[in-house]
Write an enzyme that holds these catalytic residues in place. Structure first.
Site, PDB file in Angstrom:
ATOM      1  N   HIS A  64      -0.241  35.508  71.983  1.00 33.73           N
ATOM      2  CA  HIS A  64      -1.115  34.786  72.925  1.00 33.73           C
ATOM      3  C   HIS A  64      -0.608  33.389  73.242  1.00 33.73           C
ATOM      4  O   HIS A  64      -1.016  32.791  74.218  1.00 33.73           O
ATOM      5  CB  HIS A  64      -2.581  34.711  72.487  1.00 33.73           C
ATOM      6  CG  HIS A  64      -2.918  35.233  71.140  1.00 33.73           C
ATOM      7  ND1 HIS A  64      -3.171  36.552  70.906  1.00 33.73           N
ATOM      8  CD2 HIS A  64      -3.048  34.628  69.945  1.00 33.73           C
ATOM      9  CE1 HIS A  64      -3.441  36.728  69.622  1.00 33.73           C
ATOM     10  NE2 HIS A  64      -3.365  35.586  69.021  1.00 33.73           N
ATOM     11  N   HIS A  94       0.056  24.521  69.369  1.00 35.35           N
ATOM     12  CA  HIS A  94       0.398  25.578  70.340  1.00 35.35           C
ATOM     13  C   HIS A  94       0.009  25.084  71.732  1.00 35.35           C
ATOM     14  O   HIS A  94      -0.563  23.996  71.866  1.00 35.35           O
ATOM     15  CB  HIS A  94      -0.346  26.874  69.986  1.00 35.35           C
ATOM     16  CG  HIS A  94      -1.832  26.716  70.056  1.00 35.35           C
ATOM     17  ND1 HIS A  94      -2.595  26.324  68.979  1.00 35.35           N
ATOM     18  CD2 HIS A  94      -2.706  26.821  71.109  1.00 35.35           C
ATOM     19  CE1 HIS A  94      -3.858  26.221  69.347  1.00 35.35           C
ATOM     20  NE2 HIS A  94      -3.949  26.504  70.634  1.00 35.35           N
ATOM     21  N   HIS A  96      -1.318  26.135  75.975  1.00 35.83           N
ATOM     22  CA  HIS A  96      -1.929  27.045  76.951  1.00 35.83           C
ATOM     23  C   HIS A  96      -1.355  26.631  78.302  1.00 35.83           C
ATOM     24  O   HIS A  96      -1.175  25.441  78.556  1.00 35.83           O
ATOM     25  CB  HIS A  96      -3.447  26.876  76.966  1.00 35.83           C
ATOM     26  CG  HIS A  96      -4.085  27.134  75.621  1.00 35.83           C
ATOM     27  ND1 HIS A  96      -4.600  28.350  75.259  1.00 35.83           N
ATOM     28  CD2 HIS A  96      -4.263  26.329  74.542  1.00 35.83           C
ATOM     29  CE1 HIS A  96      -5.082  28.285  74.021  1.00 35.83           C
ATOM     30  NE2 HIS A  96      -4.888  27.059  73.559  1.00 35.83           N
ATOM     31  N   GLU A 106      -7.090  24.223  79.505  1.00 35.10           N
ATOM     32  CA  GLU A 106      -8.372  24.840  79.133  1.00 35.10           C
ATOM     33  C   GLU A 106      -9.497  23.862  79.469  1.00 35.10           C
ATOM     34  O   GLU A 106     -10.418  24.191  80.195  1.00 35.10           O
ATOM     35  CB  GLU A 106      -8.350  25.173  77.640  1.00 35.10           C
ATOM     36  CG  GLU A 106      -7.274  26.193  77.311  1.00 35.10           C
ATOM     37  CD  GLU A 106      -7.631  27.068  76.132  1.00 35.10           C
ATOM     38  OE1 GLU A 106      -7.754  26.521  75.025  1.00 35.10           O
ATOM     39  OE2 GLU A 106      -7.792  28.291  76.327  1.00 35.10           O
ATOM     40  N   HIS A 119      -2.475  21.861  71.914  1.00 33.16           N
ATOM     41  CA  HIS A 119      -3.512  21.779  70.876  1.00 33.16           C
ATOM     42  C   HIS A 119      -2.884  21.591  69.511  1.00 33.16           C
ATOM     43  O   HIS A 119      -2.137  22.456  69.044  1.00 33.16           O
ATOM     44  CB  HIS A 119      -4.355  23.071  70.865  1.00 33.16           C
ATOM     45  CG  HIS A 119      -5.246  23.210  72.043  1.00 33.16           C
ATOM     46  ND1 HIS A 119      -5.763  24.415  72.475  1.00 33.16           N
ATOM     47  CD2 HIS A 119      -5.741  22.258  72.886  1.00 33.16           C
ATOM     48  CE1 HIS A 119      -6.539  24.200  73.532  1.00 33.16           C
ATOM     49  NE2 HIS A 119      -6.525  22.896  73.812  1.00 33.16           N
ATOM     50  N   THR A 199     -10.947  28.340  71.185  1.00 36.81           N
ATOM     51  CA  THR A 199     -10.958  28.828  72.571  1.00 36.81           C
ATOM     52  C   THR A 199     -10.425  30.248  72.685  1.00 36.81           C
ATOM     53  O   THR A 199     -10.281  30.764  73.788  1.00 36.81           O
ATOM     54  CB  THR A 199     -10.132  27.902  73.489  1.00 36.81           C
ATOM     55  OG1 THR A 199      -8.757  27.975  73.078  1.00 36.81           O
ATOM     56  CG2 THR A 199     -10.612  26.460  73.429  1.00 36.81           C
ATOM     57  N   THR A 200     -10.081  30.852  71.564  1.00 34.46           N
ATOM     58  CA  THR A 200      -9.659  32.262  71.531  1.00 34.46           C
ATOM     59  C   THR A 200     -10.499  32.975  70.473  1.00 34.46           C
ATOM     60  O   THR A 200     -11.028  32.329  69.567  1.00 34.46           O
ATOM     61  CB  THR A 200      -8.176  32.417  71.141  1.00 34.46           C
ATOM     62  OG1 THR A 200      -7.993  31.952  69.796  1.00 34.46           O
ATOM     63  CG2 THR A 200      -7.258  31.652  72.068  1.00 34.46           C
TER      64      THR A 200
HETATM   65  S1  B30 Z   1      -7.662  26.598  69.739  1.00 31.22           S
HETATM   66  O1  B30 Z   1      -6.989  25.371  69.454  1.00 31.22           O
HETATM   67  O2  B30 Z   1      -9.091  26.487  69.922  1.00 31.22           O
HETATM   68  N1  B30 Z   1      -7.049  27.238  71.046  1.00 31.22           N
HETATM   69  C1  B30 Z   1      -7.038  29.336  66.219  1.00 31.22           C
HETATM   70  C2  B30 Z   1      -6.765  27.987  66.123  1.00 31.22           C
HETATM   71  C3  B30 Z   1      -6.926  27.146  67.214  1.00 31.22           C
HETATM   72  C4  B30 Z   1      -7.392  27.655  68.405  1.00 31.22           C
HETATM   73  C5  B30 Z   1      -7.654  29.012  68.524  1.00 31.22           C
HETATM   74  C6  B30 Z   1      -7.481  29.854  67.416  1.00 31.22           C
HETATM   75  C7  B30 Z   1      -6.884  30.203  65.039  1.00 31.22           C
HETATM   76  O3  B30 Z   1      -6.508  29.738  63.994  1.00 31.22           O
HETATM   77  N2  B30 Z   1      -7.186  31.501  65.166  1.00 31.22           N
HETATM   78  C8  B30 Z   1      -7.142  32.450  64.096  1.00 31.22           C
HETATM   79  C9  B30 Z   1      -5.730  32.810  63.782  1.00 31.22           C
HETATM   80  N3  B30 Z   1      -5.285  34.052  64.368  1.00 31.22           N
HETATM   81  C10 B30 Z   1      -3.987  34.308  63.818  1.00 31.22           C
HETATM   82  C11 B30 Z   1      -2.867  34.365  64.763  1.00 31.22           C
HETATM   83  O4  B30 Z   1      -1.868  33.698  64.561  1.00 31.22           O
HETATM   84  O5  B30 Z   1      -2.811  35.152  65.818  1.00 31.22           O
HETATM   85  C12 B30 Z   1      -6.142  35.155  64.112  1.00 31.22           C
HETATM   86  C13 B30 Z   1      -6.664  35.812  65.326  1.00 31.22           C
HETATM   87  O6  B30 Z   1      -6.074  35.731  66.470  1.00 31.22           O
HETATM   88  O7  B30 Z   1      -7.698  36.454  65.244  1.00 31.22           O
HETATM   89 CU1  B30 Z   1      -4.111  36.117  66.821  1.00 31.22          CU
HETATM   90 ZN    ZN Z   2      -5.504  26.315  71.839  1.00 34.19          ZN
END
Ligand code: B30
Ligand code: ZN
Length: 262
Positions: A64, A94, A96, A106, A119, A199-200
């Protein structure tokens, strides 16, 4: 990794609520920031970013986004101050971005979108034992959001964009030691802050958002390198370009956005 969510027609942001009902919760992110409606808070301390002894580990494509991960065993790279009650440790950063320059960020500012948004994700290691535990707690994460606008290219962003060819496919990982994200910060750290979410998926309502008002610059060539990445793995026949990996703004639902500046 068998994620069933994505950014496509069928599995994109408007479908996430079916598997993640919190998508329609009360503190979802991103939001549209309206500067005139943000409340200046004179008692909000400055944000303090200490990445001096920061150690990056690797860069990867998780299907993603492109992610740079850090060693987070101790407090060697932390953010504190601003709305935060204690120091939060850097875990990863990371991006977007859009497929065209008309969108990609975003968060938006009075409806204005930027071409990309960086982010920097930090977790509360004072109160929680692991990142995973923190990611599900209301005060578990602090994400520093930095807008990227079209321009000459900022500082050392090229160090990232020149590494992207190594992680073209979903699931690829490459060594990326010794990168200090300090070089990605704009000169002015004035910010907006509000309580929000990832946001994911899993869209946990665990993020104190700190969105910097000053953008950094990214060149056309650098954006083209982001858009060479793929959502798909090497073995997949159908190649899908990684672009438009942003969630649109969500309802504010009575939240207050605070500003560190007038
Ligand atoms: S964000 O900054 O709000 N876009 C995560 C951290 C920051 C944001 C969004 C998500 C996060 O840590 N998500 C969980 C981690 N993932 C692991 C991964 O690397 O790949 C688990 C998941 O999604 O359910 Cu795919
Ligand atoms: Zn993000």
């Amino acid at each position: 990794t068998g994620h069933k969510w994505g950014y496509g027609e069928e599995d994109g942001p408007s479908a996430w609520h079916k598997s993640y009902p919190i998508a329609q919760g009360t503190r979802q992110s991103p939001i549209n920031i309206v500067p005139e409606e943000a409340v200046y808070d004179s008692r909000l301390p400055a944000i303090s970013i200490n990445y001096d002894n920061c150690t990056s580990l690797n860069i990867s494509n998780n299907g993603h986004s492109v992610v740079v991960e850090f060693e987070d065993m101790d407090d060697r790279s932390v953010i504190q101050g601003g709305p935060l009650e204690n120091a939060y440790r850097l875990k990863q950063f990371h991006f977007h971005w859009g497929g065209k320059d008309c969108d990609g960020s975003e968060h938006t500012v009075s409806g204005k979108t930027y071409v990309s948004e960086l982010h920097l994700v930090h977790w509360n290691a004072v109160r929680y034992r692991t990142f995973g535990e923190a990611a599900a707690a209301p005060d578990g994460l602090a994400v520093l959001g930095i807008f990227m606008e079209k321009g000459d290219g900022h500082g050392d962003l090229h160090t990232i964009t020149d590494a992207l060819y190594m992680v073209k496919f979903k699931g690829s990982v490459a060594n990326f030691k010794g990168f200090n994200p300090k070089c990605l910060l704009p000169s002015n750290l004035k910010f907006w802050t509000y309580p929000g979410s990832l946001t994911t998926p899993p869209l946990h309502e665990s993020v104190t958002w700190i969105v910097l008002a000053e953008p950094i610059r990214v060149s056309d060539k650098q954006m083209a390198k982001f858009r060479m990445l793929l959502f798909s793995a090497e073995e997949e026949e159908q190649r899908k370009r990684m672009e438009n990996n942003f969630r649109p703004p969500q309802p504010l639902k009575g939240r207050t956005v605070r500003a560190s500046f007038k």
